[in-house]
Write an enzyme that holds these catalytic residues in place. Sequence first.
Site, PDB file in Angstrom:
ATOM      1  NE  ARG A 191     -34.390  51.053  31.344  1.00  0.00           N
ATOM      2  CZ  ARG A 191     -33.606  51.827  31.560  1.00  0.00           C
ATOM      3  NH1 ARG A 191     -33.069  52.158  32.752  1.00  0.00           N
ATOM      4  NH2 ARG A 191     -32.562  52.481  30.919  1.00  0.00           N
ATOM      5  NE  ARG A 195     -43.556  60.726  25.161  1.00  0.00           N
ATOM      6  CZ  ARG A 195     -42.297  60.405  24.582  1.00  0.00           C
ATOM      7  NH1 ARG A 195     -42.062  59.991  23.429  1.00  0.00           N
ATOM      8  NH2 ARG A 195     -40.786  60.278  25.452  1.00  0.00           N
ATOM      9  NE  ARG A 267     -29.383  38.346  29.272  1.00  0.00           N
ATOM     10  CZ  ARG A 267     -29.242  37.065  28.478  1.00  0.00           C
ATOM     11  NH1 ARG A 267     -28.786  35.896  29.159  1.00  0.00           N
ATOM     12  NH2 ARG A 267     -29.422  36.720  27.191  1.00  0.00           N
ATOM     13  NE  ARG A 297     -28.888  48.177  22.397  1.00  0.00           N
ATOM     14  CZ  ARG A 297     -29.292  49.223  23.460  1.00  0.00           C
ATOM     15  NH1 ARG A 297     -30.333  49.666  23.842  1.00  0.00           N
ATOM     16  NH2 ARG A 297     -28.364  49.207  24.323  1.00  0.00           N
ATOM     17  CD  GLU A 318     -26.115  46.679  22.492  1.00  0.00           C
ATOM     18  OE1 GLU A 318     -25.876  47.649  21.807  1.00  0.00           O
ATOM     19  OE2 GLU A 318     -26.768  46.777  23.492  1.00  0.00           O
ATOM     20  CE1 TYR A 366     -31.059  49.342  32.441  1.00  0.00           C
ATOM     21  CE2 TYR A 366     -33.026  48.021  32.347  1.00  0.00           C
ATOM     22  CZ  TYR A 366     -32.129  48.666  31.643  1.00  0.00           C
ATOM     23  OH  TYR A 366     -32.311  48.711  30.509  1.00  0.00           O
ATOM     24  CG  ASP A 368     -30.831  54.936  32.700  1.00  0.00           C
ATOM     25  OD1 ASP A 368     -30.259  53.689  32.355  1.00  0.00           O
ATOM     26  OD2 ASP A 368     -31.933  55.325  32.165  1.00  0.00           O
TER      27      ASP A 368
HETATM   28  N1  UDP Z   1     -37.662  46.656  25.228  1.00  0.00           N
HETATM   29  C1  UDP Z   1     -38.233  45.931  24.345  1.00  0.00           C
HETATM   30  N2  UDP Z   1     -38.213  46.045  22.965  1.00  0.00           N
HETATM   31  C2  UDP Z   1     -37.669  47.315  22.620  1.00  0.00           C
HETATM   32  C3  UDP Z   1     -37.190  48.162  23.368  1.00  0.00           C
HETATM   33  C4  UDP Z   1     -36.932  47.805  24.950  1.00  0.00           C
HETATM   34  O1  UDP Z   1     -38.899  44.732  24.753  1.00  0.00           O
HETATM   35  O2  UDP Z   1     -37.562  47.482  21.300  1.00  0.00           O
HETATM   36  C5  UDP Z   1     -37.725  46.289  26.692  1.00  0.00           C
HETATM   37  C6  UDP Z   1     -36.545  45.308  26.915  1.00  0.00           C
HETATM   38  O3  UDP Z   1     -36.915  44.540  28.117  1.00  0.00           O
HETATM   39  C7  UDP Z   1     -35.474  46.460  27.437  1.00  0.00           C
HETATM   40  C8  UDP Z   1     -36.486  47.294  28.234  1.00  0.00           C
HETATM   41  O4  UDP Z   1     -37.699  47.308  27.568  1.00  0.00           O
HETATM   42  O5  UDP Z   1     -34.512  45.631  28.332  1.00  0.00           O
HETATM   43  C9  UDP Z   1     -35.767  48.651  28.655  1.00  0.00           C
HETATM   44  O6  UDP Z   1     -35.498  49.361  27.365  1.00  0.00           O
HETATM   45  P1  UDP Z   1     -34.388  50.241  27.350  1.00  0.00           P
HETATM   46  O7  UDP Z   1     -34.225  50.993  25.849  1.00  0.00           O
HETATM   47  O8  UDP Z   1     -34.443  51.321  28.474  1.00  0.00           O
HETATM   48  O9  UDP Z   1     -32.959  49.440  27.401  1.00  0.00           O
HETATM   49  P2  UDP Z   1     -31.559  49.987  27.432  1.00  0.00           P
HETATM   50  O10 UDP Z   1     -31.197  51.009  26.289  1.00  0.00           O
HETATM   51  O11 UDP Z   1     -31.008  50.285  28.893  1.00  0.00           O
HETATM   52  O12 UDP Z   1     -30.809  48.769  27.036  1.00  0.00           O
END
Ligand code: UDP
Length: 404
Positions: A191, A195, A267, A297, A318, A366, A368
């Site tokens: 996902r 870069r 989850r 986060r 969260e 999963y 969006d």
């Molecule tokens: N992820 C991580 N560290 C980060 C951000 C994301 O390990 O700082 C991993 C984590 O497993 C997460 C996945 O990447 O579930 C996808 O991140 P995304 O930001 O797409 O998750 P969402 O915003 O849908 O919770």
Amino acid sequence: MHSLSAHDHDLMAVRPSHPHFIVVGSGFSGAVLARRLVEEIKSAKVSILEERPHLGGNCHTERDAATGVMLHVYGPHIFNTDDSRVWDYVNQFAVFEPYVHRVKAMTPRGVFGLPINLHTINQFFGKTFSPEEARAFITTRGDRSIGEAQNFEEQALKWLGRDLYEAFFRGYTRKQWGCEPRELPASILKRLPVRFNYNDSYYDKKFQGIPHDGYSALIEKILTHPRIDLRLGERWSPASVLEKTHLFFTGPLDAYFDCRFGRLGYRTVSFERHEQQGDFQGTAQMNYSERDIPWTRIIEHKHFAPWETHERTVYYKEFSKETEHDDTPYYPKRLAKDMPVLACYRALAREQNHVSFLGRLGTYRYLDMAPTIGEALNFADRFLSAWLSGATLPIFSNVEADGL
Ligand code: UDP
């Protein structure tokens, strides 16, 4: 009760002249589909049963009474897509403000930008690499013994190497998913882009933004139609739908069947609300990579609406945990052990003759917002064409699950 097989149903596929459809759930899947049904079948009525006291599912937004800040009540939602059909669709119902999501990660070594970009790499390794130098450097750190990555951890080690994986992904992912990253599919990591330039936008998509008045106002507009009746606080039960023409279920697939084969793994997320004067963290989303910090986060909502001004601020810590009986499911885990259970529910769903399953929860994926809307629009096309021609009705919003 005598129930008709799908085959019987096909043979008698004379459609009622005044269909009354039931949609369970008022998130994007349910709303987009309901709207298409009443627009395309002029004699149709749709009732939407929403068990929560508000519409919008987990996209729900509302103004905080104390501060006036627009809250993304169930966590951050940033609209992003390359699909111009979806972008044009949502822009009929809302004014989108330009918004580019930039995520920061708090680590023991300081604050870094995500997704991993040239700035992250240079800061993290104390270098001044050019894009090509950074690419070559990261390639040497990646584990080249890994062919096709079989799981999240292998994907991370192959792409990024152990240092970046440990610093940004391992601890966060264990907290977020409650399991080892090697148990998770590689698709979860895919996902996120990596870069080798200074573009630090979280998303790569052509169209990005946040609706000026929030997502609930947008969804309310989709549902504002004389033949759509939204029933908030009304829980679905089999009895409430038996007499109706067709049911579209956007809740959890396993819950529809009373979890008779066991629960699919999800989850869920809980939030701890904080409020103060001014600006708490200077950005909308700060991830906490360390495993020992209990939250994943912190989301500071007013930064999602830079076009507004607020003296006070609200932020949510969260926390992620396993979904128990009364919890709202958020993230389908899709672990190896979930997949045979999913196959059983899918097979059972195909035996029904009056119900279709849509969206993140109804198809256990999963998804969006934008792909969910795209899929609901495509599903509506498939359903309407089958409905009007008398053909077999589609069962799942994802074509491959229909097995057709
Ligand atoms: N992820 C991580 N560290 C980060 C951000 C994301 O390990 O700082 C991993 C984590 O497993 C997460 C996945 O990447 O579930 C996808 O991140 P995304 O930001 O797409 O998750 P969402 O915003 O849908 O919770």
